[in-house]
Design a protein around this motif. Structure first.
Motif, PDB file in Angstrom:
ATOM      1  N   LEU A   1      22.710  -0.066  61.099  1.00  0.00           N
ATOM      2  CA  LEU A   1      22.349  -1.384  60.572  1.00  0.00           C
ATOM      3  C   LEU A   1      23.239  -2.428  61.251  1.00  0.00           C
ATOM      4  O   LEU A   1      24.240  -2.882  60.691  1.00  0.00           O
ATOM      5  CB  LEU A   1      22.534  -1.411  59.051  1.00  0.00           C
ATOM      6  CG  LEU A   1      21.752  -0.357  58.263  1.00  0.00           C
ATOM      7  CD1 LEU A   1      22.146  -0.382  56.794  1.00  0.00           C
ATOM      8  CD2 LEU A   1      20.251  -0.576  58.424  1.00  0.00           C
TER       9      LEU A   1
ATOM     10  N   THR B   1      23.847  -6.053  59.553  1.00  0.00           N
ATOM     11  CA  THR B   1      24.679  -5.919  58.359  1.00  0.00           C
ATOM     12  C   THR B   1      26.103  -5.548  58.759  1.00  0.00           C
ATOM     13  O   THR B   1      27.078  -6.025  58.168  1.00  0.00           O
ATOM     14  CB  THR B   1      24.100  -4.862  57.397  1.00  0.00           C
ATOM     15  OG1 THR B   1      22.750  -5.200  57.105  1.00  0.00           O
ATOM     16  CG2 THR B   1      24.892  -4.807  56.101  1.00  0.00           C
ATOM     17  N   ARG B   2      26.234  -4.731  59.788  1.00  0.00           N
ATOM     18  CA  ARG B   2      27.573  -4.373  60.281  1.00  0.00           C
ATOM     19  C   ARG B   2      28.289  -5.611  60.822  1.00  0.00           C
ATOM     20  O   ARG B   2      29.482  -5.798  60.568  1.00  0.00           O
ATOM     21  CB  ARG B   2      27.451  -3.306  61.364  1.00  0.00           C
ATOM     22  CG  ARG B   2      28.795  -2.833  61.870  1.00  0.00           C
ATOM     23  CD  ARG B   2      28.654  -1.801  62.964  1.00  0.00           C
ATOM     24  NE  ARG B   2      29.931  -1.477  63.554  1.00  0.00           N
ATOM     25  CZ  ARG B   2      30.076  -0.848  64.701  1.00  0.00           C
ATOM     26  NH1 ARG B   2      29.025  -0.459  65.395  1.00  0.00           N
ATOM     27  NH2 ARG B   2      31.276  -0.592  65.183  1.00  0.00           N
TER      28      ARG B   2
ATOM     29  N   CYS C   1      26.755   1.437  57.428  1.00  0.00           N
ATOM     30  CA  CYS C   1      26.057   0.680  58.479  1.00  0.00           C
ATOM     31  C   CYS C   1      26.042   1.444  59.799  1.00  0.00           C
ATOM     32  O   CYS C   1      25.029   1.467  60.504  1.00  0.00           O
ATOM     33  CB  CYS C   1      26.729  -0.677  58.695  1.00  0.00           C
ATOM     34  SG  CYS C   1      26.444  -1.865  57.381  1.00  0.00           S
TER      35      CYS C   1
END
Length: 201
Positions: free
Chosen positions: A98, A101-102, A93
Motif C-alpha cells: 500500500l 498509505t505507506r 503497508c
C-alpha cells in the motif's frame, strides 16, 4: 481513507477513476470489501461481503485501521505510543504494498520523530515519504514533505540543505501551477518556499 483521516491531500491523479477501473477489472472480494469499509464518501452504507477466512488481507486491513486510530489518538498525548502504532501500520503497508498509505505513514512518523528531536529518524522517514509520493506524481504531498525536511535541516543548522529542500518544494508547487494556469495559489505557495530558501542561506 488514510489521507482523509490524517488531513493530508490525496493528490494521486484521477484516483477515483483509477480505483473504479481496478475494482471492476480485479473482481476481488477483498478489494470490494476494503473499498466499502474504508470509503469516506458520504451516504455510502452498503458493506460488501467479508472475504473468505483464508484471505488474511481483510484482517490485516482491519488491524491497520486500529493501529492508525491509535496513532491518531496518541498523536499529541504520547508520541512514543503513536510511533509504535505507526510502525505497525508501516509493516502492514509493506506486506500489502500500500504505497500511498505507506507514504502518508512515513510523513506522520517523521512528524512524531521531529517532535521528539530524533532528527536523523525524522529525516529518513521524510525521505521515504517524498520518494514514494514522487513515484505517484503527488506534487502537493511531495511539496509538503520537502517543506518539513527544510524546516528540520534549518533547525539543526544544515542551511544549504534546507535551501535545497525549500527549493524542491517550490518546484513541486510550480509543477502544479503549470498544470493549472488558474491556480494562483500554487504560485503563492511556490513564492513562500523560495522566500524560505533565501532566508535559510
Amino acid at each position: 481513507w488514510a489521507s482523509h483521516s490524517s488531513g493530508r491531500p490525496a493528490d494521486v491523479k484521477n484516483i477515483t477513476a483509477v480505483i473504479k477501473a481496478l475494482t471492476r477489472e480485479l473482481n476481488d472480494p477483498a478489494v470490494d470489501w476494503s473499498i466499502s469499509v474504508f470509503t469516506t464518501t458520504q451516504g455510502r452504507t452498503k458493506i460488501a461481503a467479508v472475504p473468505s477466512l483464508g484471505d488474511e488481507r481483510a484482517s490485516m486491513l482491519s488491524e491497520l485501521r486500529v493501529h492508525w486510530a491509535t496513532a491518531s489518538e496518541y498523536r499529541d498525548k504520547s508520541p512514543i505510543q503513536a510511533e509504535s502504532a505507526l510502525r505497525s501500520v508501516l509493516d502492514i503497508c509493506q506486506r500489502l504494498r500500500l504505497d500511498i498509505t505507506r507514504a502518508l505513514t512515513q510523513k506522520e512518523l517523521g512528524d512524531r520523530y521531529y517532535e521528539m528531536s530524533r532528527f536523523h529518524e525524522a529525516e529518513m522517514s521524510y525521505n521515504w515519504s517524498i520518494w514514494l509520493f514522487l513515484l505517484y506524481d503527488c506534487s502537493m504531498s511531495s511539496a509538503t514533505v520537502y517543506d518539513d525536511l527544510g524546516a528540520l535541516n534549518a533547525e539543526i543548522g544544515r542551511y544549504s540543505k534546507a535551501t535545497e529542500n525549500y527549493t524542491m518544494a517550490a518546484q513541486q508547487w510550480m509543477l502544479l501551477a503549470g498544470q493549472d494556469p488558474s491556480g494562483y495559489r500554487y504560485r503563492d505557495f511556490a513564492g513562500q518556499e523560495y522566500m524560505k530558501a533565501g532566508d535559510a542561506l
